[in-house]
Design a protein around this motif. Structure first.
Motif, PDB file in Angstrom:
ATOM      1  N   LYS A   6       0.844  -1.194   0.000  1.00 23.79           N
ATOM      2  CA  LYS A   6       0.000   0.000   0.000  1.00 23.79           C
ATOM      3  C   LYS A   6       0.879   1.243   0.000  1.00 23.79           C
ATOM      4  CE  LYS A   6      -3.857   2.163   2.465  1.00 23.79           C
ATOM      5  NZ  LYS A   6      -4.776   2.063   3.613  1.00 23.79           N
ATOM      6  N   LEU A   7       0.654   2.121  -0.972  1.00 20.13           N
ATOM      7  CA  LEU A   7       1.402   3.364  -1.061  1.00 20.13           C
ATOM      8  C   LEU A   7       0.859   4.345  -0.022  1.00 20.13           C
ATOM      9  CD1 LEU A   7       3.604   4.804  -2.799  1.00 20.13           C
ATOM     10  CD2 LEU A   7       1.729   5.747  -4.156  1.00 20.13           C
ATOM     11  N   PRO A   8       1.720   4.863   0.868  1.00 15.66           N
ATOM     12  CA  PRO A   8       1.249   5.809   1.879  1.00 15.66           C
ATOM     13  C   PRO A   8       0.705   7.102   1.263  1.00 15.66           C
ATOM     14  CG  PRO A   8       3.329   4.833   2.559  1.00 15.66           C
ATOM     15  CD  PRO A   8       3.109   4.441   1.124  1.00 15.66           C
ATOM     16  N   LYS A   9       0.137   7.934   2.118  1.00 11.94           N
ATOM     17  CA  LYS A   9      -0.578   9.135   1.691  1.00 11.94           C
ATOM     18  C   LYS A   9       0.301  10.079   0.874  1.00 11.94           C
ATOM     19  CE  LYS A   9      -3.586  12.709   3.703  1.00 11.94           C
ATOM     20  NZ  LYS A   9      -4.170  13.222   4.976  1.00 11.94           N
ATOM     21  N   PHE A  10       1.525  10.301   1.323  1.00 14.18           N
ATOM     22  CA  PHE A  10       2.433  11.216   0.634  1.00 14.18           C
ATOM     23  C   PHE A  10       3.653  10.459   0.126  1.00 14.18           C
ATOM     24  CE2 PHE A  10       0.743  14.467   3.865  1.00 14.18           C
ATOM     25  CZ  PHE A  10      -0.289  14.854   3.019  1.00 14.18           C
ATOM     26  N   SER A  11       3.947  10.635  -1.152  1.00 15.10           N
ATOM     27  CA  SER A  11       5.112   9.967  -1.739  1.00 15.10           C
ATOM     28  C   SER A  11       5.749  10.887  -2.769  1.00 15.10           C
ATOM     29  CB  SER A  11       4.712   8.631  -2.379  1.00 15.10           C
ATOM     30  OG  SER A  11       3.609   8.793  -3.262  1.00 15.10           O
ATOM     31  N   VAL A  12       7.052  10.734  -2.905  1.00 16.11           N
ATOM     32  CA  VAL A  12       7.794  11.566  -3.851  1.00 16.11           C
ATOM     33  C   VAL A  12       8.595  10.657  -4.780  1.00 16.11           C
ATOM     34  CG1 VAL A  12       9.723  11.901  -2.220  1.00 16.11           C
ATOM     35  CG2 VAL A  12       9.384  13.521  -4.109  1.00 16.11           C
ATOM     36  N   GLY A  13       8.369  10.845  -6.073  1.00 15.58           N
ATOM     37  CA  GLY A  13       9.113  10.081  -7.069  1.00 15.58           C
ATOM     38  C   GLY A  13      10.459  10.737  -7.317  1.00 15.58           C
ATOM     39  N   VAL A  14      11.509   9.992  -7.038  1.00 13.28           N
ATOM     40  CA  VAL A  14      12.855  10.564  -7.182  1.00 13.28           C
ATOM     41  C   VAL A  14      13.637   9.793  -8.248  1.00 13.28           C
ATOM     42  CG1 VAL A  14      13.065  11.626  -4.914  1.00 13.28           C
ATOM     43  CG2 VAL A  14      13.561   9.213  -5.138  1.00 13.28           C
ATOM     44  N   GLY A  15      14.096  10.515  -9.237  1.00  9.28           N
ATOM     45  CA  GLY A  15      14.926   9.911 -10.270  1.00  9.28           C
ATOM     46  C   GLY A  15      16.386   9.982  -9.868  1.00  9.28           C
ATOM     47  N   ASP A  16      17.137   8.976 -10.242  1.00  4.88           N
ATOM     48  CA  ASP A  16      18.567   8.952  -9.932  1.00  4.88           C
ATOM     49  C   ASP A  16      19.276   8.329 -11.129  1.00  4.88           C
ATOM     50  OD1 ASP A  16      21.026   9.023  -8.739  1.00  4.88           O
ATOM     51  OD2 ASP A  16      20.564   7.595  -7.133  1.00  4.88           O
ATOM     52  N   ARG A  17      19.526   9.168 -12.132  1.00  5.00           N
ATOM     53  CA  ARG A  17      20.035   8.687 -13.415  1.00  5.00           C
ATOM     54  C   ARG A  17      21.215   7.715 -13.277  1.00  5.00           C
ATOM     55  NH1 ARG A  17      15.872  11.051 -14.969  1.00  5.00           N
ATOM     56  NH2 ARG A  17      15.760  12.675 -16.548  1.00  5.00           N
ATOM     57  N   PHE A  18      22.146   8.053 -12.398  1.00  5.34           N
ATOM     58  CA  PHE A  18      23.389   7.272 -12.319  1.00  5.34           C
ATOM     59  C   PHE A  18      23.504   6.458 -11.024  1.00  5.34           C
ATOM     60  CE2 PHE A  18      24.061  10.712 -15.295  1.00  5.34           C
ATOM     61  CZ  PHE A  18      24.568  10.029 -16.387  1.00  5.34           C
ATOM     62  N   ALA A  19      22.393   6.338 -10.303  1.00  8.99           N
ATOM     63  CA  ALA A  19      22.307   5.482  -9.112  1.00  8.99           C
ATOM     64  C   ALA A  19      23.387   5.784  -8.079  1.00  8.99           C
ATOM     65  CB  ALA A  19      22.362   4.007  -9.526  1.00  8.99           C
ATOM     66  N   HIS A  20      23.671   7.074  -7.886  1.00  7.58           N
ATOM     67  CA  HIS A  20      24.682   7.475  -6.891  1.00  7.58           C
ATOM     68  C   HIS A  20      24.116   8.364  -5.785  1.00  7.58           C
ATOM     69  CE1 HIS A  20      27.808   5.689  -9.280  1.00  7.58           C
ATOM     70  NE2 HIS A  20      28.752   6.186  -8.511  1.00  7.58           N
ATOM     71  N   GLN A  21      22.845   8.792  -5.905  1.00  5.98           N
ATOM     72  CA  GLN A  21      22.329   9.799  -4.968  1.00  5.98           C
ATOM     73  C   GLN A  21      21.180   9.296  -4.097  1.00  5.98           C
ATOM     74  OE1 GLN A  21      24.338  12.168  -4.840  1.00  5.98           O
ATOM     75  NE2 GLN A  21      25.328  11.671  -6.789  1.00  5.98           N
ATOM     76  N   ALA A  22      20.989   7.997  -4.025  1.00  5.52           N
ATOM     77  CA  ALA A  22      19.860   7.468  -3.254  1.00  5.52           C
ATOM     78  C   ALA A  22      19.936   7.896  -1.787  1.00  5.52           C
ATOM     79  CB  ALA A  22      19.808   5.943  -3.369  1.00  5.52           C
ATOM     80  N   ALA A  66      20.605  -0.142  -0.481  1.00  3.14           N
ATOM     81  CA  ALA A  66      21.813   0.223   0.272  1.00  3.14           C
ATOM     82  C   ALA A  66      21.590   1.511   1.063  1.00  3.14           C
ATOM     83  CB  ALA A  66      22.993   0.380  -0.679  1.00  3.14           C
ATOM     84  N   ALA A  67      20.927   2.493   0.450  1.00  2.00           N
ATOM     85  CA  ALA A  67      20.656   3.757   1.138  1.00  2.00           C
ATOM     86  C   ALA A  67      19.740   3.537   2.332  1.00  2.00           C
ATOM     87  CB  ALA A  67      20.033   4.760   0.162  1.00  2.00           C
ATOM     88  N   VAL A  68      18.712   2.748   2.142  1.00  2.00           N
ATOM     89  CA  VAL A  68      17.753   2.455   3.213  1.00  2.00           C
ATOM     90  C   VAL A  68      18.460   1.787   4.394  1.00  2.00           C
ATOM     91  CG1 VAL A  68      15.831   0.906   3.787  1.00  2.00           C
ATOM     92  CG2 VAL A  68      15.687   2.387   1.773  1.00  2.00           C
ATOM     93  N   LYS A  69      19.327   0.842   4.086  1.00  2.00           N
ATOM     94  CA  LYS A  69      20.051   0.125   5.143  1.00  2.00           C
ATOM     95  C   LYS A  69      21.004   1.057   5.878  1.00  2.00           C
ATOM     96  CE  LYS A  69      22.963  -3.938   5.951  1.00  2.00           C
ATOM     97  NZ  LYS A  69      23.658  -5.095   5.318  1.00  2.00           N
ATOM     98  N   GLU A  70      21.751   1.857   5.118  1.00  2.00           N
ATOM     99  CA  GLU A  70      22.764   2.718   5.727  1.00  2.00           C
ATOM    100  C   GLU A  70      22.151   3.802   6.609  1.00  2.00           C
ATOM    101  OE1 GLU A  70      26.683   5.365   4.432  1.00  2.00           O
ATOM    102  OE2 GLU A  70      25.765   3.981   3.000  1.00  2.00           O
ATOM    103  N   ILE A 400      28.043  17.316  -3.650  1.00  6.51           N
ATOM    104  CA  ILE A 400      26.906  16.914  -4.487  1.00  6.51           C
ATOM    105  C   ILE A 400      25.725  16.505  -3.612  1.00  6.51           C
ATOM    106  CG2 ILE A 400      26.066  15.156  -6.106  1.00  6.51           C
ATOM    107  CD1 ILE A 400      28.914  15.194  -7.347  1.00  6.51           C
ATOM    108  N   ALA A 401      25.986  15.691  -2.602  1.00  6.52           N
ATOM    109  CA  ALA A 401      24.914  15.215  -1.719  1.00  6.52           C
ATOM    110  C   ALA A 401      24.201  16.376  -1.043  1.00  6.52           C
ATOM    111  CB  ALA A 401      25.481  14.254  -0.676  1.00  6.52           C
TER     112      ALA A 401
END
Length: 420
Positions: A6-22, A66-70, A400-401
């Motif tokens: 189930k998708l919660p009430k508020f969500s933000v779609g985030v693009g990460d072209r090069f998979a370095h900014q999660a 990896a971002a979620v875990k860290e 960058i971060a």
């Protein structure tokens, strides 16, 4: 079922072209949580972007996990197979748990006459006086009108049904969040048209959790909304009313919410979105797409030295291959060639000059929307650099971060979800 995603009430779609900014993106959601508002991330990357960059959806999944875990994120998060169809979906099935069903090619294609007739027969409530709570005036329709709307959208909804059932077969029911995209059409849907579309989606038994309708105005890549904000506000509120009514009338999921596609940097409508969501006690899904890639360039330029040189090189190549880069995005960019600086000029710029032109700060006289839009669609240039670009990202990770997190939180999450 309780185990259904189930998708919660508020969500933000985030693009990460090069998979370095999660991690930097997730940090912005954590900041929202510290302010008392849960905004969950949905990492999205389309098949077209994967093809251009030469990446795979599994890489996006690994970066998100990896971002979620860290960072110790314990709330939901999702990976969106962005704008997929039956031809492109297979590589996304294993790693993704959110699927944006792209049926743009079917919108406007005539449905079978017998299917249109059957739809009208099933839904007599859509013919005549249609009253949607919280919309001041009722809508007057007739059979010809309902048939016309069904003829425009029914084939697209049926196509979405085919994709949805294929995903159920491969992943299992309730194991993913379905979204239907209806924003790539010639004109905004009226509330009653949206109601007809939602009735058709319910007939197809697609338990959609978000829908992306078409809104009035221009939604260009990476720059502000161009259009009548008052008209957008009216459409957005009426769409919220239509969705609330359809949930009750057609048994659609109770958490069904609006999705604002190409929401990237539409600053002038963010207050309207926030106020409407509060007014209706509704949810919203906001896609921010390619802004992270631009924040990478801003961070590289800000770092100076080799970082600035890479940013300047990206612009030089983008300028030289402008037609090629712009072609896939022709309908969602408005670049004034006369306002594009020559690469020779940019190569003489300081870090401050480059970032001032690129960063979306409309109070800065040096901000250049044409420069920004060209670089927005120029990520293919960085992809061709390969390790050279990726190593520059890693070498300048801190600066960058900071830009990625600040941009996502201050310019998007705060105004839309916190109203600040």
């Amino acid at each position: 079922m309780s185990e259904d995603l189930k998708l919660p009430k508020f969500s933000v779609g985030v693009g990460d072209r090069f998979a370095h900014q999660a991690k930097a993106q997730l940090a912005a959601c954590i900041k929202a949580g510290e302010q008392g508002v849960e905004v969950v991330p949905v990492w999205n990357k389309s098949n077209r972007e994967h093809m251009i960059i030469g990446t795979d959806p599994n890489q996006t999944r690994k970066a998100a996990d990896a971002a979620v875990k860290e960072l110790g994120w314990s709330k939901p998060y999702f990976l969106d197979a962005d704008h997929i169809n039956l031809k492109t979906v297979d590589r996304f099935i294993a790693p993704c748990d959110f699927f944006t069903l792209d049926v743009a090619d079917e919108i406007g294609k005539a449905a079978k006459p017998e299917d249109v007739d059957a739809f009208v027969t099933r839904h007599p409530e859509l013919v005549g006086t249609v009253t949607i709570p919280r919309i001041a005036e009722p809508f007057q329709t007739d059979v010809a009108f309902v048939k016309g709307v069904a003829n425009k959208f029914l084939a697209a909804v049926q196509d979405a049904g085919k994709i949805y059932r294929y995903l159920v077969e491969k992943k299992g029911e309730g194991k993913f969040v379905p979204e239907v995209s209806m924003d790539e059409t010639d004109a905004p849907q009226t509330p009653v048209e949206l109601l007809i579309i939602l009735a058709a989606i319910a007939d197809e038994k697609i338990p959609i959790q978000t829908i992306a309708p078409k809104f009035t105005g221009r939604f260009n890549k990476g720059v502000d909304y161009v259009g009548d904000v008052a008209q957008f506000t009216k459409e957005f509120e009426e769409d919220l009313a239509a969705i609330a009514f359809a949930i009750k009338r057609y048994g659609l999921p109770e958490n069904l919410k609006l999705s604002v596609h190409s929401g990237s940097d539409k600053f002038s409508i963010y207050k309207a979105i926030h106020d409407a969501v509060v007014k209706f006690d509704a949810g919203v899904h906001l896609k921010t797409a390619g802004t992270t890639w631009l924040e990478e360039l801003i961070g590289l330029a800000e770092a100076g030295g080799d970082g600035l040189l890479i940013a300047q090189e990206v612009y030089r190549e983008a300028y030289g291959h402008s037609d090629e880069l712009r072609a896939p995005y022709a309908t969602v960019i408005d670049i004034d060639d006369a306002k594009l600086p020559k690469p020779e000029e940019v190569e003489g710029w300081t870090s401050e000059q480059f970032t001032s032109a690129l960063r979306h700060d409309q109070s800065n006289a040096a901000y250049n929307p044409s420069f920004r839009q060209l670089l927005h669609v120029g990520f293919k240039v960085a992809a061709k650099m390969g390790d050279k670009y990726l190593k520059a990202l890693e070498a300048n990770e801190d600066v960058i971060a900071k830009n990625v997190t600040t941009n996502l939180y201050d310019r998007h999450i705060r105004p839309v979800f916190l109203g600040k």
